[in-house]
Motif scaffolding. Structure first.
Motif, PDB file in Angstrom:
ATOM      1  N   SER A   1       0.792  -1.147  -0.164  1.00  0.00           N
ATOM      2  CA  SER A   1      -0.220  -0.095  -0.099  1.00  0.00           C
ATOM      3  C   SER A   1       0.919   1.273   0.107  1.00  0.00           C
ATOM      4  O   SER A   1       2.093   1.225   0.586  1.00  0.00           O
ATOM      5  CB  SER A   1      -1.004   0.093   1.221  1.00  0.00           C
ATOM      6  OG  SER A   1      -0.240   0.030   2.357  1.00  0.00           O
ATOM      7  N   PRO A   2       0.405   2.494  -0.649  1.00  0.00           N
ATOM      8  CA  PRO A   2       1.157   3.596  -0.447  1.00  0.00           C
ATOM      9  C   PRO A   2       1.504   3.896   0.986  1.00  0.00           C
ATOM     10  O   PRO A   2       2.595   4.388   1.120  1.00  0.00           O
ATOM     11  CB  PRO A   2       0.273   4.467  -1.319  1.00  0.00           C
ATOM     12  CG  PRO A   2      -0.702   3.859  -1.872  1.00  0.00           C
ATOM     13  CD  PRO A   2      -0.998   2.542  -1.125  1.00  0.00           C
ATOM     14  N   ALA A   3       0.541   3.941   1.878  1.00  0.00           N
ATOM     15  CA  ALA A   3       0.838   4.174   3.198  1.00  0.00           C
ATOM     16  C   ALA A   3       1.865   3.339   3.839  1.00  0.00           C
ATOM     17  O   ALA A   3       2.955   3.651   4.880  1.00  0.00           O
ATOM     18  CB  ALA A   3      -0.358   4.171   4.015  1.00  0.00           C
ATOM     19  N   GLY A   4       1.769   2.195   3.537  1.00  0.00           N
ATOM     20  CA  GLY A   4       2.806   1.195   4.009  1.00  0.00           C
ATOM     21  C   GLY A   4       4.173   1.511   3.450  1.00  0.00           C
ATOM     22  O   GLY A   4       4.988   1.475   4.468  1.00  0.00           O
ATOM     23  N   ALA A   5       4.265   2.000   2.295  1.00  0.00           N
ATOM     24  CA  ALA A   5       5.602   2.288   1.619  1.00  0.00           C
ATOM     25  C   ALA A   5       6.257   3.718   2.468  1.00  0.00           C
ATOM     26  O   ALA A   5       7.158   3.498   2.836  1.00  0.00           O
ATOM     27  CB  ALA A   5       5.520   2.360   0.296  1.00  0.00           C
ATOM     28  N   GLU A   6       5.194   4.426   2.632  1.00  0.00           N
ATOM     29  CA  GLU A   6       5.762   5.759   3.329  1.00  0.00           C
ATOM     30  C   GLU A   6       6.084   5.558   4.960  1.00  0.00           C
ATOM     31  O   GLU A   6       7.025   5.917   5.553  1.00  0.00           O
ATOM     32  CB  GLU A   6       4.532   6.667   3.224  1.00  0.00           C
ATOM     33  CG  GLU A   6       4.219   7.229   2.173  1.00  0.00           C
ATOM     34  CD  GLU A   6       5.060   8.228   1.585  1.00  0.00           C
ATOM     35  OE1 GLU A   6       6.419   8.461   2.234  1.00  0.00           O
ATOM     36  OE2 GLU A   6       5.146   8.369   0.238  1.00  0.00           O
ATOM     37  N   ARG A   7       5.546   4.537   5.533  1.00  0.00           N
ATOM     38  CA  ARG A   7       5.673   4.037   6.810  1.00  0.00           C
ATOM     39  C   ARG A   7       7.213   3.655   6.965  1.00  0.00           C
ATOM     40  O   ARG A   7       7.906   3.715   7.712  1.00  0.00           O
ATOM     41  CB  ARG A   7       4.949   2.960   7.466  1.00  0.00           C
ATOM     42  CG  ARG A   7       3.440   3.878   8.070  1.00  0.00           C
ATOM     43  CD  ARG A   7       2.612   2.936   8.659  1.00  0.00           C
ATOM     44  NE  ARG A   7       1.968   1.810   8.220  1.00  0.00           N
ATOM     45  CZ  ARG A   7       0.914   1.829   7.619  1.00  0.00           C
ATOM     46  NH1 ARG A   7       0.214   2.629   7.231  1.00  0.00           N
ATOM     47  NH2 ARG A   7       0.901   0.452   7.063  1.00  0.00           N
ATOM     48  N   LEU A   8       7.425   2.637   5.813  1.00  0.00           N
ATOM     49  CA  LEU A   8       8.736   2.127   5.765  1.00  0.00           C
ATOM     50  C   LEU A   8      10.040   3.029   5.624  1.00  0.00           C
ATOM     51  O   LEU A   8      11.082   2.965   5.980  1.00  0.00           O
ATOM     52  CB  LEU A   8       8.799   1.071   4.511  1.00  0.00           C
ATOM     53  CG  LEU A   8       8.141  -0.091   4.901  1.00  0.00           C
ATOM     54  CD1 LEU A   8       8.142  -1.116   3.847  1.00  0.00           C
ATOM     55  CD2 LEU A   8       8.630  -1.058   6.190  1.00  0.00           C
ATOM     56  N   VAL A   9       9.644   4.049   4.911  1.00  0.00           N
ATOM     57  CA  VAL A   9      10.505   5.279   4.727  1.00  0.00           C
ATOM     58  C   VAL A   9      10.909   6.006   6.263  1.00  0.00           C
ATOM     59  O   VAL A   9      11.929   6.065   6.391  1.00  0.00           O
ATOM     60  CB  VAL A   9      10.158   6.176   3.748  1.00  0.00           C
ATOM     61  CG1 VAL A   9      11.051   7.266   3.635  1.00  0.00           C
ATOM     62  CG2 VAL A   9      10.080   5.707   2.333  1.00  0.00           C
ATOM     63  N   LYS A  10       9.922   6.209   6.894  1.00  0.00           N
ATOM     64  CA  LYS A  10       9.892   6.956   8.097  1.00  0.00           C
ATOM     65  C   LYS A  10      10.770   6.078   8.937  1.00  0.00           C
ATOM     66  O   LYS A  10      11.582   6.545   9.782  1.00  0.00           O
ATOM     67  CB  LYS A  10       8.629   7.167   8.538  1.00  0.00           C
ATOM     68  CG  LYS A  10       8.667   8.086   9.947  1.00  0.00           C
ATOM     69  CD  LYS A  10       7.082   8.268  10.359  1.00  0.00           C
ATOM     70  CE  LYS A  10       7.250   9.080  11.644  1.00  0.00           C
ATOM     71  NZ  LYS A  10       5.611   9.569  11.903  1.00  0.00           N
ATOM     72  N   TRP A  11      10.395   4.516   9.039  1.00  0.00           N
ATOM     73  CA  TRP A  11      10.924   3.688   9.853  1.00  0.00           C
ATOM     74  C   TRP A  11      12.530   3.679   9.574  1.00  0.00           C
ATOM     75  O   TRP A  11      13.440   3.618  10.569  1.00  0.00           O
ATOM     76  CB  TRP A  11      10.491   2.345   9.798  1.00  0.00           C
ATOM     77  CG  TRP A  11      11.493   1.341  10.588  1.00  0.00           C
ATOM     78  CD1 TRP A  11      11.145   1.017  11.649  1.00  0.00           C
ATOM     79  CD2 TRP A  11      12.433   0.326  10.044  1.00  0.00           C
ATOM     80  NE1 TRP A  11      11.893  -0.016  12.285  1.00  0.00           N
ATOM     81  CE2 TRP A  11      12.951  -0.373  11.134  1.00  0.00           C
ATOM     82  CE3 TRP A  11      13.054   0.435   8.846  1.00  0.00           C
ATOM     83  CZ2 TRP A  11      13.868  -1.194  10.964  1.00  0.00           C
ATOM     84  CZ3 TRP A  11      14.205  -0.252   8.793  1.00  0.00           C
ATOM     85  CH2 TRP A  11      14.540  -1.152   9.839  1.00  0.00           C
ATOM     86  N   ALA A  12      12.900   3.830   8.210  1.00  0.00           N
ATOM     87  CA  ALA A  12      14.287   3.537   8.001  1.00  0.00           C
ATOM     88  C   ALA A  12      14.974   4.602   8.473  1.00  0.00           C
ATOM     89  O   ALA A  12      16.285   4.640   8.790  1.00  0.00           O
ATOM     90  CB  ALA A  12      14.423   3.458   6.373  1.00  0.00           C
ATOM     91  N   ASN A  13      14.341   6.056   8.429  1.00  0.00           N
ATOM     92  CA  ASN A  13      15.351   7.245   8.789  1.00  0.00           C
ATOM     93  C   ASN A  13      15.226   6.947  10.152  1.00  0.00           C
ATOM     94  O   ASN A  13      16.742   7.356  10.724  1.00  0.00           O
ATOM     95  CB  ASN A  13      14.344   8.436   8.540  1.00  0.00           C
ATOM     96  CG  ASN A  13      14.550   9.081   7.269  1.00  0.00           C
ATOM     97  OD1 ASN A  13      15.401   9.813   7.006  1.00  0.00           O
ATOM     98  ND2 ASN A  13      13.727   8.556   6.104  1.00  0.00           N
TER      99      ASN A  13
END
Length: 473
Positions: A456-468
Motif C-alpha cells: 500500500s502507499p501508506a505502508g511504503a511511506e511508513r517504511l521510509v519513516k522507519w528507515a530514517n
C-alpha cells in the motif's frame, strides 16, 4: 591529483578537474595494455561519443593511443547512443568498445565507458584492473600516440556509421506495423542527446505520427541534466497532457541507454512499473518464454509477475554490468533495473532506452489501453505493489555506527517479522508480508540510499519513516 575510479557504469568526472585529456590518454593506454595482454586486440575496438563538449576530440585521442598500440579503431562518424555501440561490437565481433559519455549526468561531466566483446559493460574485476594500471601511470607520460593521418594510412582507424545496422536489428524485436496501425501519435524527447534521429526517425519511417522535441545536439542539454525523470520532463509532460491526440511521451537520456515514459494524461510512469508491465506483455501477449533478472534495488512487482507466470527471478547487485551476463547467456527474457535500465533476449546485454520506449509503444498499440489502465489490470491479477525511495544524510556520529546497525538486523519492522536479508549490495530486510527495505551506502557522499516497498502507499511511506529512524535514532 585525482585518482581514476570506475563506478557502476565506467569512469566519470568533471571537465578540467579530473576528466582531462591527459587522464583520458592514460586510461586509454591502460585499456590498450589490457586488450593486448588478453590476446583479443586484433579484432579491434568500436569508439564513440555522445553530444557532450569535445566528445569527438576525446574519441580521436583514444584512437591515437590505440593505434600506437597496434589496435584498430572503428570510429563512429557522429554522436552515437551507447546501445548502438554495444550492437556494433557484437555485429563486428570486436574485442570491445569505448564510449565517451556521462549518460544522464549534468553537462559539466564526461565519462569513459569500456564495454567487453560481449557488448556489455566491463565487470568489476576488469575495471579494478584498469584502475590499477591507470593510477600507476598518473603524472607520468606513459602513453604513446600515433598521428591520425598515420593511423588512417596504416589501416588502424576506420570511420563507421553503425546506425543502419542497429535500426535493422530493432525491426526484429519490435512490431512497428502494429504501432503504425494503431494510428497513435507519439511525442519523442531526445533531451539534446545522442538519441536524436533514432527513436523519432525509426517511428516516423514506420508511418507513426511523431512530434519530436529537443532533437538537436546541445552540450548544455538545454540547461539541465539529460535525465528522463519526472522532475526534468515538466515541459514535455505538459505537451503530452495538453495534446488530446497524444498517446505517449517517450524520452531518452544523454546516451539513450535510459528511458522516460509519459502516459496519455501526462502521468510519468516509473521504471519500476514499466518493467513488470513489459514482462507480463512479453509473456502473456507475445507468448515468449524465459525468466527475468533484476537488480536488488528493483521492485518486486517484477517478481509478482514472474511468479504469476511461473518464471524464475535472478537478483543481482546494482549496475547493468551484473545483469548483462544473464542476457548474453540467454538465460532470461528480460533484464532490468529501477534506474530506467532494460533489455530483452536477442538484443544487447546492456540497457537500451530506445528499445524500451519502442516496446512500450508496441504494448500500448496492441492492447489499446493507457499505461495506467494496464497497471490497474496488472495489479488486480498479480497483486499491487508500491515503492518509495529516499536519501538519508549521515552525520559523522551516525555514519560511524552505520555498519554495526546493519550487521545486527532487527527482528521486526513496523510490526512485521524480518524473514530474511539480502547482502549482495547494501543490506535488504525482507518482511513477512512481502514488503522490504534496502539500505545502500553511497561511495561518494555521506548518505545512504533507501529503497522501500509495500502493498500500500501508506505502508511504503511508513517504511521510509522507519528507515530514517532506524539509522538516525
Amino acid at each position: 591529483m585525482h585518482s581514476i575510479k570506475f563506478g557502476t557504469s565506467g569512469w566519470r568526472g568533471i571537465f578540467c578537474d579530473d576528466f582531462t585529456l591527459e587522464n583520458v590518454r592514460v586510461v586509454s593506454q591502460a585499456i590498450a595494455d589490457y586488450l593486448r595482454e588478453s590476446g583479443e586486440h586484433e579484432r579491434g575496438v568500436v569508439v564513440g561519443y555522445d553530444t557532450r563538449f569535445m566528445g569527438r576530440y576525446f574519441a580521436r585521442e583514444t584512437v591515437r593511443v590505440l593505434a600506437a598500440a597496434g589496435i584498430k579503431s572503428y570510429l563512429c562518424n557522429r554522436d552515437t547512443p551507447s546501445p548502438v555501440i554495444a550492437h556494433e561490437i557484437l555485429r563486428r565481433k570486436a574485442c570491445g568498445g569505448i564510449n565517451f559519455t556521462a549518460s544522464h549526468n549534468p553537462y559539466d561531466y564526461n565519462g569513459l565507458k569500456f564495454s567487453l566483446a560481449s557488448g556489455g559493460p566491463a565487470l568489476p574485476e576488469i575495471t579494478h584492473d584498469l584502475e590499477g594500471r591507470a593510477n600507476a601511470m598518473l603524472g607520468e607520460v606513459c602513453f604513446k600516440e600515433m598521428p591520425m593521418d598515420q593511423a588512417y594510412a596504416a589501416g588502424l582507424v576506420e570511420d563507421i556509421d553503425p546506425r543502419p545496422h542497429y535500426l535493422e536489428g530493432l525491426g526484429k524485436l519490435v512490431d512497428f506495423q502494429a504501432i503504425a496501425a494503431s494510428g497513435m501519435t507519439v511525442a519523442v524527447n531526445a533531451l539534446h542527446g545522442a538519441g536524436r534521429d533514432y527513436l523519432d526517425a525509426v517511428l516516423a519511417d514506420a508511418g507513426v505520427k511523431v512530434v519530436s522535441v529537443n532533437n538537436h545536439p546541445d552540450p548544455y542539454f538545454g540547461g539541465a541534466a539529460p535525465e528522463p525523470c519526472a522532475s526534468r520532463l515538466g515541459d514535455f509532460i505538459e505537451l503530452v497532457k495538453s495534446s488530446p491526440e497524444m498517446a505517449l511521451g517517450l524520452a531518452t537520456d544523454g546516451d539513450a541507454d535510459r528511458y522516460g515514459i509519459i502516459d496519455a494524461d501526462g502521468t510519468f510512469i516509473e521504471p519500476n512499473d514499466i518493467l513488470p508491465l513489459l514482462l507480463d506483455y512479453l509473456i502473456r501477449v507475445k507468448g515468449q518464454a524465459g525468466d527475468v533478472v533484476r537488480s536488488v534495488a528493483t521492485s518486486h512487482f517484477v517478481d509478482a509477475v514472474a511468479r504469476h507466470h511461473g518464471r524464475r527471478v535472478y537478483e543481482t547487485p546494482v549496475g547493468f554490468k551484473h545483469i548483462g551476463p544473464y542476457v548474453s547467456a540467454k538465460q532470461v527474457l528480460l533484464g532490468g533495473e529501477e534506474s530506467a535500465g532494460l533489455t530483452i533476449r536477442g538484443h544487447v546485454p546492456d540497457k537500451d532506452g530506445i528499445l524500451a520506449c519502442l516496446l512500450v509503444a508496441e504494448m500500448v498499440a496492441v492492447q489499446g489501453r493507457t499505461l495506467k489502465e494496464q497497471l490497474v489490470d496488472l495489479g488486480r491479477r498479480v497483486g499491487e505493489v508500491y515503492h518509495r525511495r529516499d536519501n538519508i544524510r549521515l552525520c559523522a556520529e551516525v555514519e560511524s555506527g552505520y555498519a554495526a546497525k546493519l550487521a545486527t538486523p532487527p527482528t521486526q519492522v513496523e510490526g512485521r517479522r524480518v524473514v530474511g536479508t539480502v547482502a549482495i549490495d547494501g543490506v535488504k530486510f525482507l518482511l513477512e508480508d512481502g514488503s522490504w527495505v534496502l539500505f545502500r551506502r553511497s561511495v561518494t557522499e555521506p548518505l545512504v540510499r533507501v529503497y522501500c516497498e509495500s502493498t500500500s502507499p501508506a505502508g511504503a511511506e511508513r517504511l521510509v519513516k522507519w528507515a530514517n529512524g532506524f539509522l538516525t535514532e
